[in-house]
Design a protein around this motif. Structure first.
Motif, PDB file in Angstrom:
ATOM      1  N   ALA A   1      20.975  35.626  54.275  1.00  0.00           N
ATOM      2  CA  ALA A   1      21.347  34.313  54.946  1.00  0.00           C
ATOM      3  C   ALA A   1      22.728  33.701  54.436  1.00  0.00           C
ATOM      4  CB  ALA A   1      20.263  33.242  54.652  1.00  0.00           C
ATOM      5  N   LYS A   2      22.870  33.941  53.074  1.00  0.00           N
ATOM      6  CA  LYS A   2      24.269  33.711  52.367  1.00  0.00           C
ATOM      7  C   LYS A   2      25.497  34.060  53.087  1.00  0.00           C
ATOM      8  CE  LYS A   2      22.554  33.402  48.235  1.00  0.00           C
ATOM      9  NZ  LYS A   2      22.475  33.187  46.528  1.00  0.00           N
ATOM     10  N   ARG A   3      25.104  35.726  53.090  1.00  0.00           N
ATOM     11  CA  ARG A   3      26.064  36.562  53.645  1.00  0.00           C
ATOM     12  C   ARG A   3      26.501  35.910  55.174  1.00  0.00           C
ATOM     13  NH1 ARG A   3      23.883  40.561  50.177  1.00  0.00           N
ATOM     14  NH2 ARG A   3      22.315  41.228  51.937  1.00  0.00           N
ATOM     15  N   GLN A   4      25.518  35.833  55.864  1.00  0.00           N
ATOM     16  CA  GLN A   4      25.473  35.454  57.244  1.00  0.00           C
ATOM     17  C   GLN A   4      26.343  34.284  57.236  1.00  0.00           C
ATOM     18  OE1 GLN A   4      22.175  34.686  59.855  1.00  0.00           O
ATOM     19  NE2 GLN A   4      23.255  35.055  61.654  1.00  0.00           N
ATOM     20  N   ALA A   5      26.215  33.371  56.574  1.00  0.00           N
ATOM     21  CA  ALA A   5      26.863  31.671  56.535  1.00  0.00           C
ATOM     22  C   ALA A   5      28.293  32.125  56.356  1.00  0.00           C
ATOM     23  CB  ALA A   5      26.236  30.897  55.441  1.00  0.00           C
TER      24      ALA A   5
ATOM     25  N   TYR B   1      29.080  53.252  45.572  1.00  0.00           N
ATOM     26  CA  TYR B   1      28.110  52.602  44.645  1.00  0.00           C
ATOM     27  C   TYR B   1      28.258  51.224  44.298  1.00  0.00           C
ATOM     28  CZ  TYR B   1      25.106  56.702  43.794  1.00  0.00           C
ATOM     29  OH  TYR B   1      24.209  57.816  44.104  1.00  0.00           O
ATOM     30  N   ALA B   2      29.527  50.730  44.119  1.00  0.00           N
ATOM     31  CA  ALA B   2      29.930  49.574  43.773  1.00  0.00           C
ATOM     32  C   ALA B   2      29.481  48.468  45.004  1.00  0.00           C
ATOM     33  CB  ALA B   2      31.413  49.432  43.610  1.00  0.00           C
ATOM     34  N   VAL B   3      29.698  48.968  46.276  1.00  0.00           N
ATOM     35  CA  VAL B   3      29.386  48.277  47.457  1.00  0.00           C
ATOM     36  C   VAL B   3      27.991  48.014  47.592  1.00  0.00           C
ATOM     37  CG1 VAL B   3      29.345  48.076  50.000  1.00  0.00           C
ATOM     38  CG2 VAL B   3      31.370  48.608  48.685  1.00  0.00           C
ATOM     39  N   ARG B   4      27.071  49.241  47.251  1.00  0.00           N
ATOM     40  CA  ARG B   4      25.834  49.208  47.557  1.00  0.00           C
ATOM     41  C   ARG B   4      25.099  48.138  46.612  1.00  0.00           C
ATOM     42  NH1 ARG B   4      25.725  55.547  48.464  1.00  0.00           N
ATOM     43  NH2 ARG B   4      26.354  55.696  50.485  1.00  0.00           N
ATOM     44  N   GLY B   5      25.720  48.399  45.273  1.00  0.00           N
ATOM     45  CA  GLY B   5      25.299  47.538  44.151  1.00  0.00           C
ATOM     46  C   GLY B   5      25.501  46.206  44.025  1.00  0.00           C
ATOM     47  N   TYR B   6      26.694  45.698  44.605  1.00  0.00           N
ATOM     48  CA  TYR B   6      27.068  44.311  44.893  1.00  0.00           C
ATOM     49  C   TYR B   6      26.024  43.623  45.899  1.00  0.00           C
ATOM     50  CZ  TYR B   6      31.014  43.973  41.678  1.00  0.00           C
ATOM     51  OH  TYR B   6      31.877  43.797  40.383  1.00  0.00           O
ATOM     52  N   GLU B   7      25.920  44.464  47.013  1.00  0.00           N
ATOM     53  CA  GLU B   7      25.265  43.987  48.046  1.00  0.00           C
ATOM     54  C   GLU B   7      23.812  43.846  47.587  1.00  0.00           C
ATOM     55  OE1 GLU B   7      23.987  45.327  52.455  1.00  0.00           O
ATOM     56  OE2 GLU B   7      25.654  46.016  51.787  1.00  0.00           O
ATOM     57  N   ALA B   8      23.278  44.856  46.772  1.00  0.00           N
ATOM     58  CA  ALA B   8      21.855  44.604  46.496  1.00  0.00           C
ATOM     59  C   ALA B   8      21.520  43.589  45.552  1.00  0.00           C
ATOM     60  CB  ALA B   8      21.500  46.048  45.936  1.00  0.00           C
ATOM     61  N   ALA B   9      22.771  43.125  44.607  1.00  0.00           N
ATOM     62  CA  ALA B   9      22.694  41.968  43.723  1.00  0.00           C
ATOM     63  C   ALA B   9      22.837  40.760  44.380  1.00  0.00           C
ATOM     64  CB  ALA B   9      23.753  42.274  42.649  1.00  0.00           C
ATOM     65  N   GLY B  10      23.079  40.754  45.564  1.00  0.00           N
ATOM     66  CA  GLY B  10      23.342  39.376  46.181  1.00  0.00           C
ATOM     67  C   GLY B  10      24.460  38.733  46.697  1.00  0.00           C
ATOM     68  N   ALA B  11      25.453  39.628  46.432  1.00  0.00           N
ATOM     69  CA  ALA B  11      27.046  39.173  46.716  1.00  0.00           C
ATOM     70  C   ALA B  11      26.938  38.959  48.154  1.00  0.00           C
ATOM     71  CB  ALA B  11      27.803  40.004  46.280  1.00  0.00           C
ATOM     72  N   ALA B  12      27.851  38.021  48.773  1.00  0.00           N
ATOM     73  CA  ALA B  12      28.347  38.015  50.074  1.00  0.00           C
ATOM     74  C   ALA B  12      29.722  38.723  50.483  1.00  0.00           C
ATOM     75  CB  ALA B  12      28.304  36.504  50.212  1.00  0.00           C
ATOM     76  N   GLY B  13      30.466  39.066  49.556  1.00  0.00           N
ATOM     77  CA  GLY B  13      31.581  40.010  49.508  1.00  0.00           C
ATOM     78  C   GLY B  13      32.030  40.595  48.280  1.00  0.00           C
ATOM     79  N   ILE B  14      32.786  41.728  48.543  1.00  0.00           N
ATOM     80  CA  ILE B  14      33.265  42.331  47.259  1.00  0.00           C
ATOM     81  C   ILE B  14      34.627  42.433  47.520  1.00  0.00           C
ATOM     82  CG2 ILE B  14      32.629  44.498  48.439  1.00  0.00           C
ATOM     83  CD1 ILE B  14      32.022  45.781  45.819  1.00  0.00           C
TER      84      ILE B  14
ATOM     85  N   ASP C   1      24.846  45.748  55.370  1.00  0.00           N
ATOM     86  CA  ASP C   1      24.697  44.426  56.047  1.00  0.00           C
ATOM     87  C   ASP C   1      26.158  44.182  56.650  1.00  0.00           C
ATOM     88  OD1 ASP C   1      24.826  41.852  57.028  1.00  0.00           O
ATOM     89  OD2 ASP C   1      23.643  40.983  55.320  1.00  0.00           O
ATOM     90  N   ALA C   2      26.465  44.229  57.954  1.00  0.00           N
ATOM     91  CA  ALA C   2      27.466  43.897  58.564  1.00  0.00           C
ATOM     92  C   ALA C   2      28.167  42.759  58.064  1.00  0.00           C
ATOM     93  CB  ALA C   2      27.410  43.982  60.119  1.00  0.00           C
ATOM     94  N   ASN C   3      27.303  41.760  57.487  1.00  0.00           N
ATOM     95  CA  ASN C   3      28.179  40.345  57.088  1.00  0.00           C
ATOM     96  C   ASN C   3      28.521  40.668  55.550  1.00  0.00           C
ATOM     97  OD1 ASN C   3      27.637  38.956  59.604  1.00  0.00           O
ATOM     98  ND2 ASN C   3      25.510  38.892  58.975  1.00  0.00           N
ATOM     99  N   MET C   4      28.574  41.491  55.078  1.00  0.00           N
ATOM    100  CA  MET C   4      28.874  41.970  53.604  1.00  0.00           C
ATOM    101  C   MET C   4      30.517  42.097  53.917  1.00  0.00           C
ATOM    102  SD  MET C   4      28.382  42.275  50.306  1.00  0.00           S
ATOM    103  CE  MET C   4      28.823  43.006  48.914  1.00  0.00           C
ATOM    104  N   LEU C   5      30.974  40.963  53.150  1.00  0.00           N
ATOM    105  CA  LEU C   5      32.619  41.149  53.437  1.00  0.00           C
ATOM    106  C   LEU C   5      33.420  41.852  52.536  1.00  0.00           C
ATOM    107  CD1 LEU C   5      33.014  37.101  53.947  1.00  0.00           C
ATOM    108  CD2 LEU C   5      33.062  39.127  55.776  1.00  0.00           C
ATOM    109  N   ILE C   6      34.170  42.823  53.216  1.00  0.00           N
ATOM    110  CA  ILE C   6      35.129  43.730  52.424  1.00  0.00           C
ATOM    111  C   ILE C   6      36.441  43.018  52.095  1.00  0.00           C
ATOM    112  CG2 ILE C   6      36.057  46.001  52.027  1.00  0.00           C
ATOM    113  CD1 ILE C   6      33.055  45.984  52.164  1.00  0.00           C
ATOM    114  N   VAL C   7      36.743  42.477  51.114  1.00  0.00           N
ATOM    115  CA  VAL C   7      38.006  41.844  50.740  1.00  0.00           C
ATOM    116  C   VAL C   7      39.042  42.890  50.128  1.00  0.00           C
ATOM    117  CG1 VAL C   7      39.248  40.160  49.604  1.00  0.00           C
ATOM    118  CG2 VAL C   7      36.845  39.849  50.191  1.00  0.00           C
ATOM    119  N   ALA C   8      40.137  43.368  50.825  1.00  0.00           N
ATOM    120  CA  ALA C   8      41.044  44.446  50.550  1.00  0.00           C
ATOM    121  C   ALA C   8      42.077  43.599  49.784  1.00  0.00           C
ATOM    122  CB  ALA C   8      41.323  45.213  51.648  1.00  0.00           C
TER     123      ALA C   8
END
Length: 294
Positions: free
Chosen positions: A9-13, A102-115, A153-160
């Motif tokens: 829900a936080k990622r979607q928001a 692994y970083a993206v999967r780990g951060y997403e599983a940990a609850g981040a909304a973006g990496i 989750d497509a709402n997991m934002l990738i910040v480059a």
């Protein structure tokens, strides 16, 4: 006890706000006191600063010293203890392409909304400091492609983020930002533009959500959210404000204790102890004890 939003829900928001081009302001958090303090103020997003997190965790420079395991543990703690979406610094992705996945999967599983992933060589250096060098553009493009593919989750934002401006110039930084957008990045972060004119040029050139990194004493001018929005930015982070203010307060109060042996009459403001107990959740502990006391 209030219901905490799920990570999804936080990622979607946050993703919805970015995609709808509603400006986002995110203070930097670096420990659980700063996270809880910022969380209760109603921000749309919090930013896990690499500099501050490494400093508070290890007391060392933000120079590629902290490991993925150390940082993902902090992400999980911050995300679990707050209700606000968090975008978290992941340096260079902690290595090669497999490490990025692994970083993206780990951060997403940990609850981040973006990496946030940057194009510096390893070991990286803190932005707004000299001597930063970047990897070849094609290598970073592959990292972004891997990051996009790795999220569930497509709402997991990738910040480059590109650090090319300081050593290779603005044109190269813009060329990289455009390539990272084509690779699938959701937010583009051109680090360390050195004037308002450069920031305007970035806004004209990059047709994508842009992030401004506002560091007190850094290379980039401290523009208002209104001005940033006008020139094409969609997000502003203040990564150092919290830990710089904290360091100033500690310097003042510890200096007073050293000089006088007391805090009586100290010029440094003291946060009320009663408010700190409330911030840390003692009221819930006391309520639990009253309910279950024999």
């Amino acid at each position: 006890m209030p219901q905490t939003p799920t990570a999804a829900a936080k990622r979607q928001a946050l993703a919805t706000q970015i995609r709808d081009a509603r400006f986002v302001t995110a203070p930097g958090i670096f420990d659980m006191i700063s996270a809880r303090m910022a969380d209760r103020m109603g921000f749309d997003c919090l930013y896990m600063t690499g500099f501050g997190t490494v400093a508070s965790l290890l007391g060392l420079p933000d120079a590629g010293i902290a490991t993925f395991s150390q940082m993902v543990e902090r992400v999980a703690r911050f995300a679990d203890g707050t209700t606000t979406p968090i975008v978290a610094d992941a340096d260079t992705g902690y290595g090669g392409l497999l490490n990025v996945a692994y970083a993206v999967r780990g951060y997403e599983a940990a609850g981040a909304a973006g990496i946030q992933i940057e194009d510096q060589e390893f070991p990286k250096k803190c932005g707004h400091t000299p001597g930063r060098r970047v990897i070849p553009l094609a290598d970073m493009v592959r990292k972004i492609e891997v990051a996009v593919d790795a999220r569930s989750d497509a709402n997991m934002l990738i910040v480059a983020r590109t650090d090319a401006r300081t050593t290779l110039g603005l044109d190269e930084a813009l060329r990289r930002a455009e390539a990272y957008r084509r690779a699938g990045a959701d937010i583009l972060f051109v680090e360390s533009p050195e004037s308002e004119a450069e920031m305007e040029a970035i806004g004209r050139r990059i047709d994508a959500p842009l992030l401004a990194n506002l560091v007190e004493g850094g290379r980039t001018p401290m523009l208002t959210p209104q001005r940033l929005d006008e020139i094409g930015y969609g997000m502003a982070i203040y990564p150092g404000s919290g830990f710089l203010a904290t360091a100033a307060a500690l310097d003042g109060i510890y200096g007073a204790i050293k000089a006088t042996g007391t805090t009586n009459g100290a010029a440094t403001p003291i946060y009320p102890f009663s408010e700190m107990t409330r911030l840390m959740g003692f009221e819930e502990v006391w309520a639990f004890e009253r309910r279950w006391a024999e």
